[in-house]
Design an enzyme around this catalytic site. Structure first.
Site, PDB file in Angstrom:
ATOM      1  N   GLU A 157       1.104  -1.417   0.361  1.00  0.00           N
ATOM      2  CA  GLU A 157      -0.057   0.220  -0.080  1.00  0.00           C
ATOM      3  C   GLU A 157       0.950   0.943  -0.033  1.00  0.00           C
ATOM      4  OE1 GLU A 157      -2.048   2.425  -0.403  1.00  0.00           O
ATOM      5  OE2 GLU A 157      -2.517   2.881   1.676  1.00  0.00           O
ATOM      6  N   GLU A 166       2.550  10.293  -0.302  1.00  0.00           N
ATOM      7  CA  GLU A 166       4.151   9.429  -0.176  1.00  0.00           C
ATOM      8  C   GLU A 166       4.723   9.086  -1.200  1.00  0.00           C
ATOM      9  OE1 GLU A 166       3.110   5.247   2.182  1.00  0.00           O
ATOM     10  OE2 GLU A 166       1.186   6.149   2.481  1.00  0.00           O
TER      11      GLU A 166
END
Length: 176
Positions: A157, A166
């Site tokens: 993920e 991210e």
């Protein structure tokens, strides 16, 4: 699918003030924390809160893992899971709960890996999940390596709940 989480590593010393938002009152408040308060853990935990509370998203990961594990069991294969960027260890714990034979979780951000180790232990999965605190590209497969054999289930993920968070933006840029 509830799991326990506590990543604190505080000791009793002198106190420091921290400003925190109280969601109940809508006001900012000052909290007293130990001098040894671990700011890295606070950052690690706060970065994952949205994902941990997204029940629909987490249920889809659980369902997908269940399907993958069942398919391998149907053909008589053992299940070896690799969880890249484990964060809190949630997806690894799902795989353990679903009966995967071997689970290796890797997390390159050391404060987050420390948190995951505590969460995994607190939930009773430390004997089922092997946590490697390094990048997946640095992992070694083999008898003396990080994994004894290659995984046949990959779970990762790398996008947060905002899609381009991210490393998502950089990952997409490299592959386009």
């Amino acid at each position: 699918m509830p799991f326990k989480a506590d990543c604190s590593s505080r000791k009793e010393n002198s106190k420091v003030f921290l400003q925190q938002f109280n969601a109940t009152t809508g006001k900012t408040e000052w909290q007293l924390e130990d001098e040894s308060y671990d700011y890295h853990q606070e950052i690690a935990r706060s970065a994952y809160a949205d994902m941990l509370h997204d029940k629909e998203r987490n249920q889809k990961y659980y369902d997908a893992l269940r399907i993958a594990i069942c398919r391998l069991r149907t053909v008589g294969s053992s299940v070896h899971v690799l969880d890249i960027g484990t964060g809190t260890g949630l997806l690894s714990m799902m795989a353990a709960k679903l009966g995967a034979d071997e689970i290796t979780a890797c997390e390159a951000f050391h404060p987050m890996a420390d948190c995951a180790r505590k969460v995994i232990d607190l939930n009773g999965f430390s004997d089922r999940i092997r946590l490697i605190s390094k990048r997946s590209t640095e992992m070694i497969v083999g008898l003396q390596g990080d994994m004894q054999q290659r995984a046949n289930v990959l779970v990762t993920e790398v996008f947060d709940t905002e899609l381009i968070g991210e490393i998502g933006r950089a990952s997409c840029r490299e592959r386009v």
